[in-house]
Design an enzyme around this catalytic site. Structure first.
Site, PDB file in Angstrom:
ATOM      1  N   HIS A  96       0.834  -1.218   0.000  1.00  0.00           N
ATOM      2  CA  HIS A  96       0.000   0.000   0.000  1.00  0.00           C
ATOM      3  C   HIS A  96       0.868   1.268   0.000  1.00  0.00           C
ATOM      4  CE1 HIS A  96      -3.299  -2.691   1.268  1.00  0.00           C
ATOM      5  NE2 HIS A  96      -2.373  -3.220   2.053  1.00  0.00           N
ATOM      6  N   SER A 150      15.180  20.437 -17.056  1.00  0.00           N
ATOM      7  CA  SER A 150      14.020  21.272 -17.344  1.00  0.00           C
ATOM      8  C   SER A 150      14.493  22.510 -18.087  1.00  0.00           C
ATOM      9  CB  SER A 150      13.360  21.657 -16.026  1.00  0.00           C
ATOM     10  OG  SER A 150      12.647  22.865 -16.178  1.00  0.00           O
ATOM     11  N   LYS A 195      16.420  20.724 -11.924  1.00  0.00           N
ATOM     12  CA  LYS A 195      15.691  19.493 -12.206  1.00  0.00           C
ATOM     13  C   LYS A 195      16.523  18.455 -12.956  1.00  0.00           C
ATOM     14  CE  LYS A 195      11.755  18.753 -11.745  1.00  0.00           C
ATOM     15  NZ  LYS A 195      10.595  19.305 -12.447  1.00  0.00           N
ATOM     16  N   GLU A 229       9.615   7.471 -17.404  1.00  0.00           N
ATOM     17  CA  GLU A 229       8.257   7.992 -17.637  1.00  0.00           C
ATOM     18  C   GLU A 229       7.774   7.614 -19.027  1.00  0.00           C
ATOM     19  OE1 GLU A 229       8.214  11.890 -14.718  1.00  0.00           O
ATOM     20  OE2 GLU A 229       9.165  12.065 -16.673  1.00  0.00           O
TER      21      GLU A 229
END
Ligand code: ARG
Length: 467
Positions: free
Chosen positions: A161, A282, A288, A295
Site C-alpha cells: 500500500h 528542465s 531538475k 516515464e
C-alpha cells in the site's frame, strides 16, 4: 500485371481506381518490412511449383536466382520500395520479379494467393521478432542478476500500500523483476510452438490445386509443420493477438519497474540516483533532473495495451475467411513490438547505470516500524497466540509513536508492561539484519536465500549456455 503496370488485378475492371482510394488501400508504406519474408516464402513456393511440375528446373532456377538478387537489394536497403506505386509488398516483389526476368515471373503466383502469402510472411516476421525479444529479455534478466549480486546487503524498506511494511534488500527487489521477465521469456518460447506452422499452400481460403507437399514446403521456410485447415489458416491472427498480449504483460512489468524507480529516485525517497544518460533537465528549472526514460516506458505501455484491444476488436466481427480489415494488423503490431524492444533496452540501460544510496536506504528502512512483525513473531515463539500478539504489538507501536521512539529504543520495562513474555533477548530480534535473516523460507529475503537464488539462477544460465 506487366513490367510497367504494378497492379496484380484489373482484368474485370473498366476504370482505374481513384487516387484517393489507391492511397487508402495501399499498405506498402507499412508492410515493406515484410520484404525479406515475402521473398523467402516466394523462393520456397517456387521449389514446390518445381516439384509439382508447374515450373521446369531451369525456370525455377531463374526465379530463385532473381529473388535472391532482390533479397540482397532489400537487405542492404530495406526501404528501397517506398516510392513505388505498388499496392503492397507482395505486389512489389512480384512486380520486381517480372521486371527482372519477364513473363516467366508471371508463373510464380500459380496456385498461391496473397491471403496465404501475407499470413506466411507475417508469421515469419513474428518468429524473427520473437528471437530478438527473447534475447533482449535474457539480457535484462542477466542485468538484474548482476545488480542483485552487487546489492545483496543493501537493506531498504519494502512496501505494501506504499506504506513501509517490512525491510527487504535491493537484491531481493532485483530478483522479483528477474522472475517477471523470465515468465515473459517463457511465454514467448511457448508461443513459438504455435507460430511455427506454415499457412502457405492454403490458397485464398480453400487450398490449392497444385499437388504440392505442404509439409515439405513448410520446412523450406524453417517451419516445423503446416496448417490443418485452409479456411482457418488464412483467417487466423491469433498469434498476433498472443504476441501483443505477451507484449502488454511485459510492458506492464516494465511500467511497474519504471514506477518503482521513479519513486526510488524521487527527492522524497532518494534511494537511488538515475544516471545522466537516461534523465533530462528542465528548460525552466535549473535544478531538475527528470526520469524521462522511465516515464516514457510507463507512458508507452498504454499504447501497447491499446494495440492489443485494437487487434481483438479488429477481428471480433469478421466473417471467415480473409477480409481487408486484416491489413490493419501490421501497423498495429509493428509499432508495439518496436516500443517493447526499445523499452526493454532502455530499461536495461537505466538499471545498469543507477547508483544506490545504500546508507540512506538503510536509514529509512529503520523508520516506519517495519520491524513490528518481528515483535509478534517473538511473542508467538514464546507461546502467545498470533492474534493476541498482533494486538499487543499494535499497542506497543502506538506508545512508540507517542514517544517518537523506535521500537528497539523502548526500555524493557515498557515492553514488560504489556506482557512479561518480553525478555532482554527481544532487542537482538528487532535489528534490521535479524528481520531480514529470519525470512529463511524458500523465496524469502534472508541473505542466505537470496544468495542461493542467485547461485541457482547462474547455474541454470550456465547450463543453458553450454547445453
Ligand atoms: N496487403 C494485404 C494484407 O496485408 C495482403 C492480402 C490481400 N489480399 C486480398 N485478397 N486483397 O492483408
Amino acid at each position: 500485371m506487366n513490367s510497367d503496370n504494378p497492379k496484380l488485378w484489373g482484368g474485370r475492371f473498366f476504370k482505374k481506381s481513384h487516387p484517393l482510394f489507391q492511397r487508402f488501400n495501399n499498405s506498402l508504406s507499412i508492410d515493406y518490412r515484410l520484404a525479406k519474408y515475402d521473398i523467402l516464402g516466394s523462393i520456397a513456393w517456387s521449389k514446390s511449383l518445381l516439384e509439382c511440375r508447374v515450373l521446369t528446373v531451369k525456370e525455377q532456377k531463374s526465379i530463385e536466382d532473381a529473388l535472391y538478387v532482390l533479397l540482397k537489394k532489400v537487405s542492404s536497403k530495406p526501404d528501397i520500395m517506398l516510392n513505388s506505386q505498388c499496392e503492397d509488398i507482395h505486389s512489389w516483389v512480384e512486380y520486381k520479379l517480372i521486371n527482372m526476368i519477364g513473363t516467366l515471373g508471371k508463373k510464380l503466383h500459380t496456385g498461391r494467393s496473397r491471403n496465404d502469402q501475407v499470413a506466411t510472411s507475417l508469421k515469419l516476421w513474428c518468429k524473427d521478432s520473437i528471437y530478438n525479444l527473447i534475447l533482449y529479455l535474457q539480457k535484462i534478466q542477466y542485468t538484474f542478476i548482476l545488480q542483485a549480486e552487487i546489492s545483496f546487503k543493501y537493506i531498504m524498506p519494502g512496501y505494501t500500500h506504499l506504506q513501509r511494511a517490512q525491510p527487504i534488500t535491493f537484491s531481493f527487489w532485483c530478483l522479483a523483476y528477474f522472475e517477471m521477465f523470465k515468465r515473459d521469456e517463457e511465454r514467448l518460447t511457448n508461443l513459438l510452438s504455435r507460430i511455427n506452422i506454415s499457412p502457405l499452400g492454403s490458397g485464398a481460403l480453400s487450398g490449392t490445386f497444385c499437388a504440392i507437399d505442404r509439409d515439405k514446403l513448410a520446412t523450406y521456410m524453417g517451419f516445423g509443420d503446416s496448417t490443418y485447415n485452409s479456411l482457418d489458416a488464412v483467417s487466423d491472427r491469433d498469434y498476433v493477438i498472443e504476441l501483443l498480449s505477451i507484449a502488454s504483460i511485459s510492458m506492464m512489468h516494465l511500467s511497474r519497474f519504471a514506477e518503482d524507480l521513479i519513486f526510488f529516485n524521487s527527492n522524497e525517497a532518494n534511494f537511488i540516483e538515475l544516471s545522466d544518460y537516461v534523465t533530462s533537465g528542465s528548460s525552466l528549472m535549473p535544478q531538475k533532473k527528470n526520469p524521462d526514460a522511465l516515464e516514457l516506458i510507463r507512458g508507452k505501455t498504454g499504447r501497447v495495451y491499446g494495440s492489443l484491444i485494437s487487434m481483438l476488436v479488429l477481428l471480433k466481427g469478421l466473417p471467415l475467411s480473409y477480409n481487408k480489415d486484416m491489413q490493419e494488423d501490421k501497423e498495429i503490431l509493428f509499432g508495439s513490438i518496436e516500443i517493447w524492444e526499445n523499452s526493454l533496452n532502455i530499461a536495461e540501460l537505466v538499471l545498469q547505470t543507477i547508483r544506490i544510496n545504500s546508507q540512506h536506504c538503510l536509514k529509512i528502512a529503520k523508520h516506519g516500524y517495519s520491524n513490528a512483525t518481528e515483535l509478534t513473531d517473538y511473542l508467538v515463539k514464546k507461546g502467545m497466540s498470533f492474534r493476541e500478539s498482533h494486538h499487543v504489538v499494535g499497542k506497543i507501536v502506538l506508545e512508540a509513536i507517542d514517544k517518537k521512539s523506535f521500537l528497539e529504543d523502548l526500555s524493557i520495562e515498557v515492553f514488560q508492561k504489556y506482557t512479561p513474555l518480553f525478555q532482554d533477548d527481544v532487542y537482538e530480534k528487532l535489528s534490521l539484519l535479524s528481520c531480514i535473516n529470519s525470512k529463511t523460507s524458500k523465496g524469502g529475503v534472508s541473505f542466505h536465500q537470496v544468495l542461493s537464488s542467485i547461485k541457482n539462477i547462474k547455474n541454470k544460465l550456465h547450463e543453458n549456455i553450454f547445453s
